[in-house]
Design a protein around this motif. Structure first.
Motif, PDB file in Angstrom:
ATOM      1  N   ALA A 198       3.468   8.999  -2.947  1.00 40.21           N
ATOM      2  CA  ALA A 198       4.591   7.797  -2.843  1.00 40.21           C
ATOM      3  C   ALA A 198       4.271   7.181  -4.365  1.00 40.21           C
ATOM      4  O   ALA A 198       4.995   6.674  -5.076  1.00 40.21           O
ATOM      5  CB  ALA A 198       4.381   6.679  -1.830  1.00 40.21           C
ATOM      6  N   ALA A 199       3.280   6.857  -4.694  1.00 41.23           N
ATOM      7  CA  ALA A 199       2.426   6.178  -6.027  1.00 41.23           C
ATOM      8  C   ALA A 199       2.981   7.335  -7.212  1.00 41.23           C
ATOM      9  O   ALA A 199       3.795   6.829  -7.945  1.00 41.23           O
ATOM     10  CB  ALA A 199       1.031   6.197  -5.859  1.00 41.23           C
ATOM     11  N   MET A 223       7.411   7.289   2.987  1.00 39.08           N
ATOM     12  CA  MET A 223       8.624   6.711   2.845  1.00 39.08           C
ATOM     13  C   MET A 223       9.736   7.095   3.755  1.00 39.08           C
ATOM     14  O   MET A 223      10.694   6.766   3.665  1.00 39.08           O
ATOM     15  CB  MET A 223       9.090   6.740   1.248  1.00 39.08           C
ATOM     16  CG  MET A 223       7.927   6.295   0.285  1.00 39.08           C
ATOM     17  SD  MET A 223       8.667   6.740  -1.393  1.00 39.08           S
ATOM     18  CE  MET A 223       8.863   5.188  -2.171  1.00 39.08           C
ATOM     19  N   GLY A 282      -3.239   6.595  -4.702  1.00 37.92           N
ATOM     20  CA  GLY A 282      -2.089   6.252  -4.187  1.00 37.92           C
ATOM     21  C   GLY A 282      -1.327   7.006  -3.426  1.00 37.92           C
ATOM     22  O   GLY A 282      -0.337   6.768  -2.696  1.00 37.92           O
ATOM     23  N   TRP A 339      13.020   2.114 -12.836  1.00 36.86           N
ATOM     24  CA  TRP A 339      13.304   1.078 -11.955  1.00 36.86           C
ATOM     25  C   TRP A 339      14.498   0.020 -12.431  1.00 36.86           C
ATOM     26  O   TRP A 339      14.759   0.019 -13.481  1.00 36.86           O
ATOM     27  CB  TRP A 339      12.114   0.212 -11.734  1.00 36.86           C
ATOM     28  CG  TRP A 339      10.912   0.661 -11.162  1.00 36.86           C
ATOM     29  CD1 TRP A 339      10.373   1.974 -11.455  1.00 36.86           C
ATOM     30  CD2 TRP A 339       9.966   0.231 -10.170  1.00 36.86           C
ATOM     31  NE1 TRP A 339       9.141   2.224 -10.625  1.00 36.86           N
ATOM     32  CE2 TRP A 339       8.957   1.106  -9.685  1.00 36.86           C
ATOM     33  CE3 TRP A 339       9.969  -1.158  -9.682  1.00 36.86           C
ATOM     34  CZ2 TRP A 339       7.988   0.700  -8.896  1.00 36.86           C
ATOM     35  CZ3 TRP A 339       8.884  -1.259  -8.578  1.00 36.86           C
ATOM     36  CH2 TRP A 339       7.963  -0.454  -8.380  1.00 36.86           C
ATOM     37  N   TRP A 344      13.962   3.432  -5.402  1.00 39.00           N
ATOM     38  CA  TRP A 344      13.241   4.737  -4.987  1.00 39.00           C
ATOM     39  C   TRP A 344      14.162   5.494  -4.117  1.00 39.00           C
ATOM     40  O   TRP A 344      13.799   6.559  -3.938  1.00 39.00           O
ATOM     41  CB  TRP A 344      11.845   4.523  -4.437  1.00 39.00           C
ATOM     42  CG  TRP A 344      11.867   3.479  -3.532  1.00 39.00           C
ATOM     43  CD1 TRP A 344      11.368   2.270  -3.140  1.00 39.00           C
ATOM     44  CD2 TRP A 344      12.081   4.149  -1.779  1.00 39.00           C
ATOM     45  NE1 TRP A 344      11.371   1.776  -2.111  1.00 39.00           N
ATOM     46  CE2 TRP A 344      11.811   2.854  -1.224  1.00 39.00           C
ATOM     47  CE3 TRP A 344      12.335   5.161  -1.136  1.00 39.00           C
ATOM     48  CZ2 TRP A 344      11.941   2.879   0.136  1.00 39.00           C
ATOM     49  CZ3 TRP A 344      12.406   5.381   0.091  1.00 39.00           C
ATOM     50  CH2 TRP A 344      12.112   4.113   0.570  1.00 39.00           C
ATOM     51  N   ASN A 372       1.034  -1.189  -0.073  1.00 42.81           N
ATOM     52  CA  ASN A 372      -0.028  -0.112  -0.002  1.00 42.81           C
ATOM     53  C   ASN A 372       1.069   1.346  -0.231  1.00 42.81           C
ATOM     54  O   ASN A 372       1.549   1.603   1.121  1.00 42.81           O
ATOM     55  CB  ASN A 372      -1.010   0.048   1.168  1.00 42.81           C
ATOM     56  CG  ASN A 372      -1.752   1.229   1.413  1.00 42.81           C
ATOM     57  OD1 ASN A 372      -1.450   2.089   0.608  1.00 42.81           O
ATOM     58  ND2 ASN A 372      -2.743   0.787   1.986  1.00 42.81           N
ATOM     59  N   PRO A 373       0.809   1.958  -1.125  1.00 43.15           N
ATOM     60  CA  PRO A 373       1.843   3.239  -1.171  1.00 43.15           C
ATOM     61  C   PRO A 373       1.540   4.256   0.025  1.00 43.15           C
ATOM     62  O   PRO A 373       2.349   4.742   0.271  1.00 43.15           O
ATOM     63  CB  PRO A 373       1.631   3.426  -2.807  1.00 43.15           C
ATOM     64  CG  PRO A 373       0.185   3.172  -2.998  1.00 43.15           C
ATOM     65  CD  PRO A 373      -0.131   2.009  -2.139  1.00 43.15           C
ATOM     66  N   ARG A 374       0.146   4.264   0.566  1.00 47.28           N
ATOM     67  CA  ARG A 374       0.032   5.121   1.375  1.00 47.28           C
ATOM     68  C   ARG A 374       0.555   4.964   2.883  1.00 47.28           C
ATOM     69  O   ARG A 374       0.614   5.684   3.830  1.00 47.28           O
ATOM     70  CB  ARG A 374      -1.446   5.529   1.418  1.00 47.28           C
ATOM     71  CG  ARG A 374      -1.966   6.196   0.277  1.00 47.28           C
ATOM     72  CD  ARG A 374      -3.628   6.441   0.764  1.00 47.28           C
ATOM     73  NE  ARG A 374      -4.066   7.224  -0.499  1.00 47.28           N
ATOM     74  CZ  ARG A 374      -4.168   8.478  -0.692  1.00 47.28           C
ATOM     75  NH1 ARG A 374      -3.242   9.215   0.323  1.00 47.28           N
ATOM     76  NH2 ARG A 374      -4.515   9.080  -1.906  1.00 47.28           N
ATOM     77  N   SER A 420       5.555   9.294  -7.222  1.00 43.22           N
ATOM     78  CA  SER A 420       6.722   9.253  -7.139  1.00 43.22           C
ATOM     79  C   SER A 420       7.338   7.851  -7.814  1.00 43.22           C
ATOM     80  O   SER A 420       8.194   8.114  -8.632  1.00 43.22           O
ATOM     81  CB  SER A 420       7.318   9.379  -5.497  1.00 43.22           C
ATOM     82  OG  SER A 420       8.833   9.000  -5.436  1.00 43.22           O
ATOM     83  N   VAL A 421       6.886   6.839  -7.413  1.00 48.21           N
ATOM     84  CA  VAL A 421       7.336   5.546  -7.867  1.00 48.21           C
ATOM     85  C   VAL A 421       7.296   5.371  -9.282  1.00 48.21           C
ATOM     86  O   VAL A 421       7.619   4.543 -10.133  1.00 48.21           O
ATOM     87  CB  VAL A 421       7.157   4.269  -7.166  1.00 48.21           C
ATOM     88  CG1 VAL A 421       7.628   4.368  -5.700  1.00 48.21           C
ATOM     89  CG2 VAL A 421       5.747   4.019  -7.157  1.00 48.21           C
ATOM     90  N   ILE A 473       3.581   2.815   3.599  1.00 45.53           N
ATOM     91  CA  ILE A 473       4.774   2.182   3.474  1.00 45.53           C
ATOM     92  C   ILE A 473       5.660   2.244   4.772  1.00 45.53           C
ATOM     93  O   ILE A 473       6.205   1.021   4.927  1.00 45.53           O
ATOM     94  CB  ILE A 473       5.561   2.949   2.226  1.00 45.53           C
ATOM     95  CG1 ILE A 473       4.980   2.678   0.972  1.00 45.53           C
ATOM     96  CG2 ILE A 473       7.279   2.637   2.188  1.00 45.53           C
ATOM     97  CD1 ILE A 473       5.687   3.422  -0.303  1.00 45.53           C
TER      98      ILE A 473
END
Ligand SMILES: NC(=O)c1ccc[n+]([C@@H]2O[C@H](COP(=O)([O-])OP(=O)(O)OC[C@H]3O[C@@H](n4cnc5c(N)ncnc54)[C@H](OP(=O)(O)O)[C@@H]3O)[C@@H](O)[C@H]2O)c1
Length: 318
Positions: free
Chosen positions: A273-274, A148, A270, A208, A124, A82-84, A276-277, A86
């Protein structure tokens, strides 16, 4: 030589232990779980059941084993996604990267070990400015997305503790995103892609870096045996944007192509963070590891490696 592996039953440990044994090393293999010791013993290692967060137990185990090299591969990443959340989901891993590192380093020193090799992560954590591919000399992200921050703090802590450790050669391996046989793929991640719940967000330009677990283990054996202390990126030759690798991974897993959603919708679903990645992160160069560890990935590109996931033969021991 005698090598103590903490985290011997994890994704990387399961590839690492057989490779160390094949290279003629004695392996003392640590797990928390007594139920996993039989498989480790059957593979040829000497198993120990110890909690990495129990300082006294770790010191007793490592000093009893008297290893020349200690390898820290302990994480607790099985149920993340879950990106929220992390930092919340990585809290147990962050404890292993801080307290766990302190205990194992103290134990390694007390045991008179010569070298300490520890798992970190590349991808990341890289600074999200400048070119798309970063080396070990580039700074880490000075301003990561809020969810993060504690996780990046724990990565920084581990890296500094290991590289700055006195009286022992400290080596940090920043592995890229792991992939390998289907049994080693994070189930939640696979499920998300198969259900088309991981869309390409915005321009999908986030870069990535991946590494096959077989190659990550081979690089770890190299780092156990040779190379100057310091930090090494252990990634394949092809850092790639989400727009390239996500459709390939979906295809490899037998899923329909990922959906595409605009950035505003990705942010709504997300958070930062979502975004960002998916759109901002940078990849990593493996030039230093190739040059200084004399290591070459046998899977130089995820492009071919992903295609083998479903058909890969199991080379794991536990
Ligand atoms: N670079 C990357 O992309 C990366 C890095 C790590 C993991 N992952 C992914 O995350 C998923 C789960 O990772 P994983 O299979 O390595 O499992 P994991 O649950 O993260 O465990 C890894 C290892 O750490 C050990 N461990 C955990 N907590 C411990 C503690 N308190 N004391 C002692 N040892 C402890 C585990 O031992 P026991 O459970 O035997 O006690 C295991 O050997 C995998 O799909 C993997 O690919 C990815």
């Amino acid at each position: 030589m005698r090598v103590f592996v903490a985290g011997a039953t994890g994704a990387i440990g399961r590839y690492l232990v057989p490779q160390l044994l094949a290279n003629g090393h004695d392996v003392v293999a640590m797990t928390r779980s007594p139920s996993k010791t039989d498989a480790l013993r059957a593979a040829g290692a000497y198993p120990l059941a110890v909690d990495g967060l129990d300082r006294d137990a770790v010191i007793a185990a490592v000093t009893g084993a008297e290893p020349e090299v200690v390898v820290h591969e302990m994480t607790a990443i099985t149920d993340v996604g879950n990106p929220r959340r992390i930092d919340a989901e990585f809290a147990p891993t962050n404890a292993l990267r801080t307290k766990g590192t302190d205990h194992l380093l103290e134990a390694a020193r007390a045991a008179g070990a010569r070298r300490f090799v520890a798992q970190s992560f590349s991808g990341w954590p890289n600074i999200r400015q400048g070119g798309p591919v970063k080396t070990e000399d580039d700074p880490l992200d000075p301003d990561p997305p809020a969810p993060m921050r504690r996780t990046l703090d724990a990565i920084r802590y581990l890296e500094r503790a290991v590289v700055d450790a006195e009286g022992i050669e400290g080596v940090v391996l920043r592995y890229g995103g792991f992939y390998g046989a289907m049994a080693d793929m994070p189930p939640k991640f696979v499920e998300t892609i198969r259900k088309r719940r991981m869309p390409v967000v915005g321009n999908g330009a986030g870069v990535w870096s991946f590494v096959h677990l077989d190659d990550a283990a081979a690089a770890t054996v190299a780092a156990v045996e040779r190379g100057e202390p310091g930090i090494y990126n252990i990634v394949d030759d092809e850092p790639a944007p989400v727009t390239d690798w996500l459709p390939c991974l979906a295809q490899a897993l037998g899923a329909k192509p990922p959906r595409r959603v605009p950035a505003w919708l990705g942010r709504l679903a997300g958070g930062e963070a979502a975004i960002s990645v998916m759109t901002q992160v940078r990849g990593s160069s493996n030039a230093k590891a190739k040059r200084e560890l004399d290591w070459q990935p046998r899977h130089p590109s995820w492009r071919h490696g992903f295609a083998e996931i479903l058909g890969a033969r199991d080379r794991v021991v536990a």
